[in-house]
Design a protein around this motif. Structure first.
Motif, short mmCIF file in Angstrom:
data_model
loop_
_atom_site.label_atom_id
_atom_site.label_comp_id
_atom_site.label_asym_id
_atom_site.label_seq_id
_atom_site.Cartn_x
_atom_site.Cartn_y
_atom_site.Cartn_z
N LEU A 280 0.63 -0.77 0.15
CA LEU A 280 -0.08 -0.16 0.51
C LEU A 280 0.65 1.35 0.09
O LEU A 280 1.86 1.09 0.95
N TRP A 281 0.28 2.63 -0.78
CA TRP A 281 1.37 3.07 -0.89
C TRP A 281 0.31 4.56 -0.58
O TRP A 281 -0.30 4.53 -2.22
N GLY A 282 0.27 5.32 0.23
CA GLY A 282 -0.19 6.33 -0.23
C GLY A 282 -0.24 8.20 0.53
O GLY A 282 1.81 8.57 0.76
N GLY A 283 -0.55 8.93 0.48
CA GLY A 283 -0.27 10.08 0.86
C GLY A 283 -0.29 10.88 0.20
O GLY A 283 -0.59 10.70 -1.20
N TYR A 284 0.99 11.90 -0.07
CA TYR A 284 2.08 13.08 -0.62
C TYR A 284 0.71 13.69 -0.61
O TYR A 284 1.09 15.11 -0.17
N ASP A 285 -0.30 13.81 -1.08
CA ASP A 285 -1.61 15.11 -1.94
C ASP A 285 -2.54 14.99 -0.53
O ASP A 285 -2.76 13.77 -0.51
N ALA A 286 -2.74 16.22 -0.47
CA ALA A 286 -3.90 15.91 0.72
C ALA A 286 -4.52 17.61 -0.32
O ALA A 286 -3.98 18.50 -0.01
N ILE A 287 -6.04 17.03 -0.94
CA ILE A 287 -6.62 17.76 -1.06
C ILE A 287 -8.25 18.45 -0.38
O ILE A 287 -8.64 17.52 -0.51
N TYR A 288 -7.95 19.67 -0.35
CA TYR A 288 -9.30 20.43 0.42
C TYR A 288 -10.28 20.79 -1.03
O TYR A 288 -9.44 21.78 -2.17
N GLN A 289 -11.25 20.79 -1.37
CA GLN A 289 -12.27 21.15 -1.91
C GLN A 289 -12.97 22.75 -1.53
O GLN A 289 -13.42 22.70 -0.23
N TYR A 290 -13.55 23.24 -2.13
CA TYR A 290 -14.04 24.70 -1.86
C TYR A 290 -14.76 23.92 -1.15
O TYR A 290 -15.91 23.49 -1.78
N GLY A 291 -15.26 24.99 -0.20
CA GLY A 291 -16.84 24.49 0.47
C GLY A 291 -16.18 23.70 0.97
O GLY A 291 -17.77 23.14 1.98
N GLY A 292 -15.17 23.25 1.47
CA GLY A 292 -15.12 22.17 2.34
C GLY A 292 -16.76 21.04 1.82
O GLY A 292 -16.51 19.26 2.99
N ARG A 293 -16.60 20.35 0.64
CA ARG A 293 -17.87 19.65 0.40
C ARG A 293 -17.11 17.89 0.35
O ARG A 293 -16.31 18.01 0.15
N VAL A 294 -17.95 16.58 0.92
CA VAL A 294 -17.83 15.19 0.79
C VAL A 294 -18.36 14.91 -0.35
O VAL A 294 -19.76 14.65 -0.13
N ARG A 295 -17.71 14.48 -1.14
CA ARG A 295 -18.48 14.05 -2.10
C ARG A 295 -17.49 11.94 -3.06
O ARG A 295 -16.78 12.62 -3.02
N GLN A 296 -19.02 11.40 -3.03
CA GLN A 296 -18.35 10.10 -3.59
C GLN A 296 -17.47 11.11 -5.10
O GLN A 296 -15.90 10.09 -5.17
N GLU A 297 -17.22 11.94 -5.70
CA GLU A 297 -16.62 11.65 -7.48
C GLU A 297 -15.42 12.25 -6.48
O GLU A 297 -14.44 11.93 -7.46
N TYR A 298 -15.07 12.85 -5.34
CA TYR A 298 -13.46 13.10 -4.99
C TYR A 298 -13.19 11.62 -4.37
O TYR A 298 -11.63 12.05 -4.10
N ASP A 299 -13.23 10.53 -4.47
CA ASP A 299 -12.21 9.35 -4.11
C ASP A 299 -11.73 9.31 -5.32
O ASP A 299 -10.90 8.38 -4.89
#
Length: 464
Positions: free
Chosen positions: A306-325
């Motif tokens: 398992l290789w994860g991390g590096y980018d940490a992405i905040y979406q404007y408005g703090g939305r939690v949506r499946q397409e951001y996965d």
């Protein structure tokens, strides 16, 4: 091979959640019900709260509601690093609570052992491996910082093993490794989804009533207790514990304290014996590099990486949506960085690529409180280190609901709160500037610019 080609067959779903042992979802709540304690959220936070509540008082009637399925969100898609630290690492704890850090470390160590003991007690096979974690330096300034930490922790009851480049590469071989420190006892590797599913079954065995696909939509006072409205019914409870973390809290005043930040991970195909021998890794430790934009990596039970991390992405408005996965540009970056770390694994392919939201707060570690005159308790803000700390948060919530002063509730960490995030658009601009500054520090020998130094002084931050 072009590193992007290694992604051509990757399925857009968390590896852990595809396990054939995934349990069937339980029916949704239909109609009204009453209970002593309602737990909202079927991730680690809620599961631990429900289970420990029954362990404390088996006569308690406990109901747990989950909007999707138990373990489907962060608890089923994280890296599986279960750490003793309650403060998101020693350095963060030292900066914020130096006077009680020794006690925090003691309680964190006890909490990690309690997790291991619980798995044994209930016969939960979560692929638990107490192999520890190595923090790796890939730049000279990181090596200096790791040595400073290793020297400082002894005063707080911790013991880290310092590894030079040769010793580290004898454990796990990468040409990018300059050295590291190995916490041999403070971190365990675990199959995150199996942990959640095992806790679910333990809760059911203890008499917890679990309703999945039951979203808690509204919280209100009802007589001397609380009422929670769901899609098809209501739950009337004397007390409520909220374990919703990254999702908008039913206590609205909590919402400015948490923002969702998306993290991403890849999983390789199983390594052959020859491929595994080329990198060593006989100790099966978890690893993480020491950059601000860091990677975390570990072996699965069937020898995938398992290789994860590096980018940490905040979406404007703090939305939690499946397409951001899904974020192909991040997956390409992760793949390229993987082969830079392990060039001897050229030709390995990735089978899974996924993301998920982390509940981030400005102090990087969980905060706790009550609402509705002590009838409701919440814990949130684990910032990516919640696999272990959520059990501790469950204990805190139950202490608060009971109105008890305990070794946990006496802590400044428990009694205080982080600073809230500012409203948009200042929030988005501040997070983006912080991310840019952290990346610049990585490329500039670790030197922090004026913005980061100001954020440090204010107690604000953004963890990559």
């Amino acid at each position: 091979m072009d590193s992007a080609r290694a992604l051509s067959d990757a399925r857009p779903t968390p590896f852990w959640l595809e396990d054939p042992g995934r349990p069937q979802a339980l029916p949704a709540l239909v109609g009204d019900t009453s209970c002593d304690l309602l737990v909202v959220g079927g991730g680690y936070s809620g599961l631990w709260t429900a289970l420990i509540a029954k362990e404390r008082d088996p006569s308690l009637d406990v109901v747990l509601v989950e909007g999707q399925e138990v373990g489907w969100a962060a608890s089923g898609r994280n890296g599986g690093f279960c750490a003793a630290s309650l403060t998101h690492g020693f350095g963060n704890g030292l900066q914020r609570w130096p006077g009680e850090l020794a006690e925090l470390e003691r309680q964190g160590t006890a909490n990690l052992q309690a997790i291991e003991d619980t798995l044994k007690r209930y016969g939960i096979d979560a692929e638990w491996e107490r192999t520890g974690e190595i923090d790796v330096a890939t730049q000279p300034h990181q090596l200096e910082e790791l040595h400073e930490v290793a020297a400082a922790v002894a005063d707080y009851g911790l013991d880290l093993t310092v590894l030079d480049a040769d010793a580290l590469r004898a454990e796990v071989d990468s040409p990018t490794f300059l050295g590291g420190v190995w916490d041999k006892e403070g971190v365990a590797m675990v199959h995150p989804a199996k942990l959640a599913w095992g806790l679910k079954q333990a809760c059911l065995d203890q008499g917890v009533r679990i309703f999945e696909r039951t979203t808690a939509a509204e919280l209100a006072e009802h007589g001397t207790g609380m009422a929670v409205r769901t899609a098809y019914g209501r739950v009337f409870a004397r007390r409520v514990a909220l374990g919703t973390n990254v999702f908008p809290s039913l206590v609205k005043r909590v919402r400015p304290f948490v923002v969702p930040v998306y993290d991403y991970a890849l999983m390789t195909e199983p390594l052959s014996a020859g491929q595994l021998a080329s990198i060593g890794w006989r100790g099966r430790q978890g690893l993480g590099d020491s950059a601000n934009k860091f990677h975390y990596f570990r072996l699965s039970a069937d020898n995938r990486i398992l290789w994860g991390g590096y980018d940490a992405i905040y979406q404007y408005g703090g939305r939690v949506r499946q397409e951001y996965d899904q974020r192909p540009e991040t997956f390409r970056t992760l793949s390229a960085n993987f082969f830079r770390c392990f060039p001897q694994l050229e030709g390995v392919r990735f089978t899974h690529a996924w993301g998920g939201a982390i509940d981030t707060c400005t102090r990087f570690s969980a905060f706790f409180d009550t609402a509705y005159r002590g009838r409701v308790a919440y814990a949130a803000g684990y910032t990516g280190l919640g696999v272990g700390a959520t059990r501790y948060g469950a204990e805190v919530m139950l202490d608060l609901l009971a109105g008890e002063r305990t070794e946990r509730t006496a802590l400044e960490m428990v009694r205080s709160k982080p600073l809230p995030f500012p409203p948009e658009p200042v929030r988005w601009a501040g997070i983006e500037l912080t991310k840019w500054s952290l990346d610049r520090a990585d490329r500039n020998g670790g030197r922090r610019n004026l913005w980061l130094k100001t954020m440090d002084r204010l107690g604000l931050g953004f963890d990559s």
